[in-house]
Scaffold this active site. Structure first.
Site, PDB file in Angstrom:
ATOM      1  N   CYS B 156      77.627  95.164  58.751  1.00 10.17           N
ATOM      2  CA  CYS B 156      77.336  95.568  57.370  1.00 10.17           C
ATOM      3  C   CYS B 156      78.631  95.965  56.646  1.00 10.17           C
ATOM      4  O   CYS B 156      79.581  95.196  56.628  1.00 10.17           O
ATOM      5  CB  CYS B 156      76.295  96.699  57.420  1.00 10.17           C
ATOM      6  N   ASP B 311      67.695  88.846  54.898  1.00  7.25           N
ATOM      7  CA  ASP B 311      68.357  90.127  54.667  1.00  7.25           C
ATOM      8  C   ASP B 311      68.243  90.498  53.181  1.00  7.25           C
ATOM      9  O   ASP B 311      68.711  89.751  52.324  1.00  7.25           O
ATOM     10  CB  ASP B 311      69.833  89.990  55.066  1.00  7.25           C
ATOM     11  N   HIS B 340      67.904  92.578  57.909  1.00  6.05           N
ATOM     12  CA  HIS B 340      69.210  93.220  58.151  1.00  6.05           C
ATOM     13  C   HIS B 340      69.241  93.984  59.479  1.00  6.05           C
ATOM     14  O   HIS B 340      70.220  93.908  60.213  1.00  6.05           O
ATOM     15  CB  HIS B 340      69.490  94.172  56.986  1.00  6.05           C
TER      16      HIS B 340
END
Lengths: 175, 365
Positions: B156, B311, B340
């Site tokens: 991320c 995501d 995600h």
């Protein structure tokens, strides 16, 4: 009718359109069932259809200019409220000869600026020392010796069980 | 053909009655299990793999994951997690741990825990995190292992920071793995990209007012990305599976992590929103980090770019362009049908993605 009321009515119309479509999609999902399914299973299918329609409409709404404008208004109000509160408490503390958060922030910023200036100066000094070392006939030997000394210092620190930060600590303060 | 089948096929109401009865029994089972959920939630543990803190600096902690056997691959692997939320999502529980995949395959595995910033950290910048803390951690690992390079896996926001680190210090990296990392913020697929547009969100005023980005603000934003799923479907699914031990364990562990938000240092938040979400400087090779400008073309090491197709936090479009922006010749992508978080801890990802990624890294370590 003036511009602002026209704008408002456009927004209301767009808002109504999104949600009317949402309810229509939900109603379609609710009545699209097969008579072969058992009631509990049917309920699950209807619920899933309704949620799917609702999720689609919410996504549309969260991307709409109406939502974005509303979010902006809400954020502006929240920031304004926070600023007024901060100012009020700062003033109240200053009136009682106390230290406010703003003072600590200013001090932290001053320390950071000082730290930055010292690090920049150290960096330029280090670059100059490197240049001088390179310029010497036995420069590389000196450089290697320095690297060996640094490695030895680091090993000694590691052997002590804790490693010291190689840059000044920024959070080791009484706050 | 027996009597039951005849009745069921001939008269649907018999089948319906049976279904109602089953549903009634299931409801009773769920109701009886509900009081036990609280007890169960109290017993949830963070982390699955044994670890020890080997380096500390300010709030940062570097964890080393222990294995009973010595590592098979010498080059250390460093996990760099985001500054939002806590890093134990990468080692959530047995069977749902990305870290365990690598440790069990014989990688010498480490993880950076950035810690929880307070108001005192509001002035920390990306430069402090990337050229300060991360450089020190990499220096320490190189010193510890006696090797000049390490492998990094960034998740991320940690992936974005790892890409910047690699571009600024290309010689320190042997392999770079990115997991759902935002690189190209020009896309309007994601709601966050839309909400952070400069005409709707004044990040300077926000940081001036709040100092740091509050954890509650981040959590509310993440919840709002998919409100129907987060606020309606999730509680209903939870109730429907209240008597399913395995589901409950997974649900409670994931929820504990999701609700364990942390704030972000103000200046980092400002830089991230302004330079990336609003100006998209990273793909233009104009991203400033302190005195340096990040040029992704400096990246030459092998790249593995792992993305999640569904995501909603970091849409695929934000990551796919990365492989074209670097100079590496050895670059590979995986686009997996997950969200995600599912990309890291999902059972399918655990079976299909991570063994493949371990193989990729093993060949290059």
């Amino acid at each position: 009718m003036n511009d602002s009321s026209e704008n408002l009515s456009d927004q209301v119309a767009a808002f109504q359109k999104i949600w009317t479509e949402a309810f229509s999609r939900m109603a379609q999902s609710a009545f699209a069932f097969s008579p072969d399914s058992a009631p509990p299973e049917l309920m699950r299918q209807i619920r899933s259809g309704i949620f799917q329609a609702l999720a689609q409409s919410w996504d549309e709404y969260l991307r709409s200019p109406q939502f974005l404008e509303a979010m902006k208004q809400w954020m502006d109000n929240a920031m304004m409220f926070r600023k007024v509160t901060n100012d009020f408490f700062t003033k109240a503390r200053h009136e009682t000869q106390d230290i406010a958060r703003e003072d600590i922030d200013s001090m932290m910023l001053a320390v950071r600026h000082m730290e930055k200036r010292i690090l920049d100066r150290l960096e330029s000094l280090s670059a100059r020392v490197d240049e001088l070392t390179q310029a010497k006939p036995n420069g590389p030997v000196g450089g290697a010796a320095r690297r060996r000394a640094t490695a030895a210092r680091r090993q000694a620190a590691a052997a002590q069980g804790s490693r010291k930060p190689s840059r000044p600590s920024q959070t080791k303060n009484p706050l | 053909m027996n009597e039951e089948t005849t009745l069921s096929s001939g008269y649907p109401w018999v089948k319906w009655q049976q279904a109602w009865l089953d549903e009634g029994l299931a409801q009773t089972r769920r109701m009886l299990h509900l009081p036990l959920v609280w007890n169960r939630a109290q017993r949830i543990k963070k982390g699955a793999t044994p670890s020890e803190v080997i380096y500390e600096e300010d709030r940062l902690k570097l964890l080393h994951y222990r294995d009973s056997e010595p590592p098979r691959y010498r080059t250390p692997l460093l996990f760099v997690y985001a500054l939002v939320n806590r890093p134990y999502i990468l080692d959530l529980k047995p069977g749902r741990s990305v870290v365990a995949n690598f440790v069990n395959r014989g990688f010498d595995t480490y993880l950076v825990d950035w810690g929880v910033p307070t108001h005192a950290d509001r002035h920390l910048t990306l430069d402090d995190y990337i050229n300060g803390y991360l450089v020190n951690v990499v220096d320490y690992l190189c010193e510890r292992t006696g090797l000049p390079q390490i492998n990094i896996l960034g998740y991320c926001m940690g992936g974005t920071m790892s890409a910047m680190f690699t571009a600024l210090h290309p010689k320190r990296l042997k392999n770079l793995l990115l997991l759902a990392a935002g690189i190209d913020f020009a896309t309007r697929d994601g709601l966050l990209n839309l909400w952070t547009r400069s005409e709707y969100f004044d990040v300077d005023k926000f940081i001036e007012a709040f100092g740091i980005c509050p954890a509650e603000f981040l959590q509310a934003s993440f919840l709002l990305l998919n409100p129907v799923q987060n606020l309606l479907e999730k509680p209903i699914n939870f109730y429907q599976n209240a008597d399913n031990e395995q589901y409950l364990d997974d649900f409670l562990t994931t929820e504990m992590w999701l609700n364990d938000n942390i704030p972000v240092a103000g200046e980092v938040f400002r830089e991230f929103v302004k330079y990336l979400y609003q100006q998209n400087l990273l793909t233009q090779n104009r991203m400033p980090v302190g005195k340096h400008i990040v040029n992704l073309r400096n990246i030459t090491c092998p790249i593995m770019n792992i993305m999640a197709r569904n995501d909603d936090l970091v849409p695929c479009a934000q990551s796919t362009t990365f492989n074209d922006l670097v100079s590496s010749k050895d670059r590979q992508s995986i686009i997996f049908p997950a969200g995600h978080i599912g990309l890291a801890i999902g059972s399918k990802a655990q079976k299909e993605v991570w063994p493949q990624v371990c193989d990729w890294l093993a060949k290059r370590s």
